[in-house]
Design an enzyme around this catalytic site. Sequence first.
Site, mmCIF file in Angstrom:
data_model
loop_
_atom_site.group_PDB
_atom_site.id
_atom_site.type_symbol
_atom_site.label_atom_id
_atom_site.label_comp_id
_atom_site.label_asym_id
_atom_site.label_seq_id
_atom_site.Cartn_x
_atom_site.Cartn_y
_atom_site.Cartn_z
ATOM 1 C CB THR A 221 36.620 34.834 88.956
ATOM 2 O OG1 THR A 221 36.187 36.234 89.215
ATOM 3 C CG2 THR A 221 36.622 33.994 90.203
ATOM 4 C CG HIS B 40 34.548 18.380 100.613
ATOM 5 N ND1 HIS B 40 35.034 17.332 100.149
ATOM 6 C CD2 HIS B 40 34.869 19.001 101.506
ATOM 7 C CE1 HIS B 40 35.921 17.153 101.573
ATOM 8 N NE2 HIS B 40 35.877 18.278 102.299
#
Lengths: 412, 471
Positions: free
Chosen positions: A331, A383
């Site tokens: 992005t 994560h």
Amino acid sequence: MATVFRFPDVGEGIHEGRVVEWLVRVGDQVRRDQALVKVETDKAVVELPSPEPGPIGRLHAETGQTIHVGDPLVTIGDAGEQPSGEPAPTDGRPEAKAIPPDRAAGHTPAPHRVLRAPATPHTRVLARRLGVDIEAVQGTGPGGRITDDDVQAAHSAAAAPAPQPVALPRLEPSPRPPSALEERVPMTHLRKVIAQAMQTSSQTAAAVTHVDEADVTELYAWYKELKPQVEQSGVRFTILPFFLKAATVALKTHPLLNASIDEERGEIVYKRFYHIGIAVDTPEGLIVPVIREADTKSVVAIAGEINDVAARARERKLNLDEIRGGTFTITNMGPLGGVFATPIIHQPEVAILGMHAIKDRPVVVDGEIVIRKMMYLSVTFDHRIIDGAEAGRFMNDMVALVSNPKLLMARI
Amino acid sequence: MVVGTLSRACDVAVLGGGPGGYAAAIRLGQSGKDVVLIEERATLGGVCLNEGCIPNKALGHAADLVADTKAAGPMGLSFGTPSVDMVRLVKWKDGVVQRLTKGVQFLAEKANVEVVHGHAVFAGPRVLRVETGAGMGEITFKHAVIATGSSPVELPGLPFDGKRIIGPREALSPGELHGRVAVIGGGYIGLGLASTYAKLGSKVSVVESTASLLWYLDPEVGDTLKRRMEKLGVSFMLSNRAEAFDDGTGFLTVVDASGNRSQAPADVIIVAAGRQANTGGIGLDAAGVATDARGFITVNERLETSAAGVHAIGDVTGGPLLAHKAYREAKVVAGVIMGEPMALDNVVIPGIVFTDPEVAWVGMSEKDARDAGMDVLTGTFPLRASGGALALNAPEGFVKTVADAATKRILGVFAVGRGVTELISKAGLAIEMGALLDDVTAVMEPHPTMSEALLESAEAALGTAIHVVQG
Ligand SMILES: Cc1cc2nc3c(=O)[nH]c(=O)nc-3n(C[C@H](O)[C@H](O)[C@H](O)COP(=O)(O)OP(=O)(O)OC[C@H]3O[C@@H](n4cnc5c(N)ncnc54)[C@H](O)[C@@H]3O)c2cc1C
């Protein structure tokens, strides 16, 4: 014989849509493949073609109504005719789930299930698998029995008029009177899809953002030098394709960031292909077209492709296939200013790269203060499977690649 | 599950261990899902294995033996007067049931299904509270399958007391052979019990509010059945409703359609006047699961309820309350949960009544088809013309086939007679396959069997039967 055309399975994962506009009226004579209705699904507006010629007998859904795959859309054939295989009328509430007729209380259910299109149980399963509405298939077997071949043929026919054109949706006027203090505007289907995707992502991923800065002076110089040459061919050239290319190189070294999670089976799915999504801001909301196999394409080819999909995304003329199946997203928030931001991961991917504004900043090089083109890069990663160290190593690689275009060249 | 302390998370929680629940749990377990099956009774198998189909068929078989020996005189066989030791008969039946319920338990374990014996109640859209003998536990799930089944309806004037006013469960485990038995309800459960009791030696009367038996089938079915049951000594009080029972005098009061009351003596009243869904008090509101006005859970063809991720199968969803419907729905729901594009696509649900003679049907009756505006062909083959039936000393009954006159497609088959509950499965297969009359008539049937009657009835529909005079 009248036939009922149902909202077909237009592609993977799409269960519902909203009727944006009827292109025909009751009584109209339609040709085969003539567009009947515009339906807004997922991130595209789809025009559904007529499966056969004939007069329009009935429209089963109103503009603005939400419809599900399998719901009747339109009856083609004389209005007075008994439609074949039409289930009990849903008294105009398409959201109400159809209850199998013999579930109804009492012993006079109509029509009896025996009167469904004749086919063997095997053929019915095949039709379900291929997403073919068996009630709409013309049987060629004995007594009109629908054969496997009939179902296969219906499937191929439905697959043929593929790329669905996309058009702008209309905002429905609010049903409530405008109030002085607040205004209610119904969320468009796209807005709902985005809302859902964002919520799912933030609930699913254990998202962490890592930020670093890169000295892109050299890359910027390359880009500036190439720009006039490339733009002679009519393609608007930006620095983004270099980052896309650099990302595919870094992802090959750090495959965990190009993976997804199969929670059901407790497996990490490494993708050996590099379909890079590009976040595009459009008036209706965020759309992420995908540049397929970006690792195999040249910087100039990628530039051309980005031009094309970004333009069509803004006009909402993308095919469904062009907005699905990404493995990693970039992005570019540079044009919007700011220092840096923490983008949300595009599920089911596990990482997203944010590019931020390139600015002239004083930095210390070899003990001297010099002015360099500096930029922040951020990577938001999941994560659950990517530890901070691995994300850091990926970012170091990215920074190295965009700070030194020669290195990028060497590794492409 | 660690009861009372921890909550257990699973892929699929199945409520109820009857034919629907245990079959779904096993299929899902086999496919690798983490499944918890919650059943409040001590054994698996639900109504069907413990107090329905299996006990009913076992006692029915014993009763057939008694009736057959009694009828064997003309064959030159005599056995003396049969005597029924009800205690041993029930013990034998319990043995059959136990083998089956233990077998199901074993299969569930082998499929890695965790069976929790306790009462399950939804506490929210994704969580169940389970009360076991040892305390409370919580189960969170991704999918739930509600298969809590149905239970008998209690009539206002005839509250169950477990002794003289009983339901099917007690009727299938009697302590002794009751003398005079009144069966309230002429549905398939009541008629089956009436047949069995009459043949074992009870004096049976049936009270039924409609004017004919199994009125929703071909009228010939009910008439044939009634004639034969009357021969077995069953008396019928049709167009009558049971109102009250006087425990002291032992009289049952019935009311006919015009309000006239009459009384009949009875030692035991068996109430089999309908069943209700087990949906009360299981937290459906908390889960967001909608029911219809009669309390049955509303589902679509993929057996999804109004609550996402929550499915329902078997008796609790209404329609014909039959175990084979529950078994099929169990497999469909397992497929749906596994993400397969499955749905309940069956076009027929076989109907069966284990009476003497048996009644079985699939598909549309002649009347259904005519009401649907169709031109039909019908063919009836009487069993008295069947070598197979006569050799079995079972000439009562017939097989009738209904077909679409235009396409010759078979629409329905209705059968009355010995063993027709086996024969009907072939008719079911034929209709599911979209068979035409030719598909049935061009097949060789083993001779001499009851199955030949199906072939002959299909030929009669085409006007070509050999063993009946074609007019
Ligand atoms: C006398 C009789 C004869 C029958 N004969 C036939 C026959 O010949 N053929 C045929 O096809 N059908 C027959 N049936 C019908 C058949 O028994 C049912 O259709 C079948 O049992 C339905 O299966 P099910 O799984 O839906 O529910 P059930 O068998 O009713 O099982 C539901 C289970 O859920 C448990 N349960 C309910 N609520 C909870 C809760 N909250 N927590 C935990 N557990 C719960 C119950 O204890 C029960 O064991 C007969 C029924 C009766 C009564």
